[in-house]
Each structure stands twice: as structure tokens, then as C-alpha cells.
Write a protein that holds these residues in place. Structure first.
Motif, PDB file in Angstrom:
ATOM      1  N   TRP A 163      78.980  53.734  84.841  1.00 29.11           N
ATOM      2  CA  TRP A 163      78.962  52.782  83.736  1.00 29.11           C
ATOM      3  C   TRP A 163      80.077  51.762  83.916  1.00 29.11           C
ATOM      4  CZ3 TRP A 163      78.796  58.131  83.134  1.00 29.11           C
ATOM      5  CH2 TRP A 163      77.570  58.645  82.693  1.00 29.11           C
ATOM      6  N   HIS A 201      75.941  61.913  78.792  1.00 28.22           N
ATOM      7  CA  HIS A 201      75.763  60.563  79.341  1.00 28.22           C
ATOM      8  C   HIS A 201      76.039  59.504  78.274  1.00 28.22           C
ATOM      9  CE1 HIS A 201      73.711  61.028  83.441  1.00 28.22           C
ATOM     10  NE2 HIS A 201      74.059  62.249  83.095  1.00 28.22           N
ATOM     11  N   LEU A 259      73.248  67.240  78.869  1.00 27.57           N
ATOM     12  CA  LEU A 259      73.362  66.019  79.675  1.00 27.57           C
ATOM     13  C   LEU A 259      73.074  64.729  78.916  1.00 27.57           C
ATOM     14  CD1 LEU A 259      71.966  67.276  83.118  1.00 27.57           C
ATOM     15  CD2 LEU A 259      74.349  66.855  82.466  1.00 27.57           C
ATOM     16  N   ALA A 310      75.615  58.974  87.912  1.00 31.91           N
ATOM     17  CA  ALA A 310      75.565  57.864  86.957  1.00 31.91           C
ATOM     18  C   ALA A 310      76.875  57.099  87.059  1.00 31.91           C
ATOM     19  CB  ALA A 310      75.362  58.368  85.532  1.00 31.91           C
ATOM     20  N   LEU A 368      80.101  59.374  87.147  1.00 28.70           N
ATOM     21  CA  LEU A 368      79.853  60.795  86.911  1.00 28.70           C
ATOM     22  C   LEU A 368      79.328  61.368  88.230  1.00 28.70           C
ATOM     23  CD1 LEU A 368      79.710  63.195  84.933  1.00 28.70           C
ATOM     24  CD2 LEU A 368      77.360  62.493  84.402  1.00 28.70           C
TER      25      LEU A 368
END
Ligand code: ATP
Ligand code: MG
Length: 190
Positions: A184, A60, A56, A182, A161
Motif C-alpha cells: 500500500w 488488509h 486476512l 500486498a 505485507l
């Protein structure tokens, strides 16, 4: 955990789609379809499946880098289509080249992080609105009803995500629950 990367349309565009999908409910076969949960509507960019926790941090970091290289782009919900008798979807129009680029970068990020990805296949941007388990429904009239649909455009500004919690209860028609773990900003130039 079971993960996929996605573009999540904003609430106003999802409301437009909801109005369209409401209109399909009276069509033949509609009652036998499993309609997807509206808060979970998304365009999959890359499906990763079960990802080891150990991967992970790197995953990420690589997804963050993919997002930070990519410029925001316009998109809108557009028309309808089907995969055989299994999946009814609405499509996308707008800067599909950049959507594809983002999908490619996302897939490459996952692969480099060590996620075993399926063989690269042609990317078909679609948002699944219904599935047919028994495959006994002709989806073409539903596709035809969805065909004129044109959503209003928005600027895709984020890569998400998403974790998928598959239903464990065994109740028929139970939906997976999606959780955005998550996101971005797309703030690149390319
Ligand atoms: P269910 O499996 O119960 O029908 P779902 O498909 O929505 O629910 P997931 O299987 O977790 O839930 O899939 C999450 C997203 O990834 C969905 O958009 C799904 O269509 C897509 N997806 C799932 N498996 C694959 C795959 N092998 N290749 C590409 N996309 C996939
Ligand atoms: Mg699935």
C-alpha cells in the motif's frame, strides 16, 4: 500463513548493500555464517507469525488504513550492528521517527485485526544480512567493517505485507522464501 510487514529498499540501495556485504566475505568467521538471501532483504516493521485466513480481510483493510495515514519519508541504509552472536545487520538512518511511527501503526493494525502479537518491544530498525546458528562466530569484526557504510537515501513510499515460506526440506542453510502479498502506498499527511 506466516506474515510480516516490512519496508523493502529499492534495487539500487540493495545493490549498494550487496557490494558492502561482498567485502565481508573474506573476514574471519564469514564462511560459517548463514547469509540472508538478497532478493529478500527487508526491514521488518511488525512480525505477525502464523495468521488465520479468517483474519486476512480485516488485516488488509487495517494495514491499508495505516499506510494511507502515513506520509512518505526518507531513509538510507546505515552502518552495522549485531544482536549477540546470532544476527548481523545493517541499520537505517533518516526519518527514524516516521519509520517507528509506521511500525507502531502496523503493529496496532495487526493487533486490532485479532493477530496475537508479542508484547510491544522497543523497535530496533535493522536489515539482517547474516545469522549464526552455532553462535561460535565473533560478529564484532564484521560489524566494524560494516560501520562506515552509508547507502544513498530513498523515499519510503510503500508498506509491504510479506509472506514467509519457511524451508521444509531440512537441508542445512536453506533459506525462507519471501513473497510480497500486498503493498500500500504511503500517501497520508501524518
Ligand atoms: P529463519 O527463521 O529461517 O532464520 P527468517 O527469520 O528470515 O528466517 P521468518 O522467521 O519468517 O524468516 O521471519 C521473517 C522476518 O521477521 C525476519 O526479518 C525476522 O527477523 C523477523 N522476525 C521473525 N520472528 C520475529 C519475532 N518473534 N519478533 C520480531 N521479528 C521477528
Ligand atoms: Mg526467523
Amino acid at each position: 500463513m506466516r506474515l510480516f510487514a516490512a519496508v523493502l529498499p529499492p534495487p539500487a540501495q540493495l545493490a549498494e548493500l550487496a557490494r558492502e556485504v561482498d567485502r565481508l566475505a573474506h573476514l574471519p568467521g564469514a564462511g560459517r555464517l548463514r547469509w540472508t538471501s538478497r532478493p529478500g532483504w527487508h526491514f521488518t516493521l511488525a512480525f505477525m507469525g502464523e495468521v488465520d485466513d479468517a483474519l486476512l480481510p480485516d488485516l488488509h483493510a487495517r494495514l491499508a488504513r495505516a499506510a494511507h495515514r502515513t506520509a512518505p519519508f526518507p531513509l538510507r541504509l546505515h552502518g552495522g550492528g549485531h544482536f549477540g552472536r546470532a544476527v548481523l545487520w545493517t541499520g537505517a538512518a533518516g526519518d527514524l521517527d516516521r519509520l517507528r511511527l509506521l511500525a507502531d501503526r502496523t503493529e496496532a493494525a495487526a493487533r486490532r485485526a485479532g493477530v496475537p502479537m508479542d508484547e510491544h518491544r522497543a523497535y530496533h530498525p535493522h536489515l539482517t544480512v547474516a545469522r549464526s546458528r552455532a553462535q561460535d562466530v565473533d560478529l564484532r569484526p564484521l560489524v566494524a567493517a560494516l560501520a562506515p557504510f552509508e547507502g544513498s537515501r530513498w523515499e519510503v513510499a510503500e508498506l509491504a505485507l510479506v509472506r514467509s515460506h519457511l524451508p521444509g526440506g531440512g537441508r542445512p542453510g536453506e533459506q525462507p522464501r519471501y513473497e510480497t502479498v500486498a503493498a500500500w502506498a504511503l500517501d497520508g499527511a501524518g
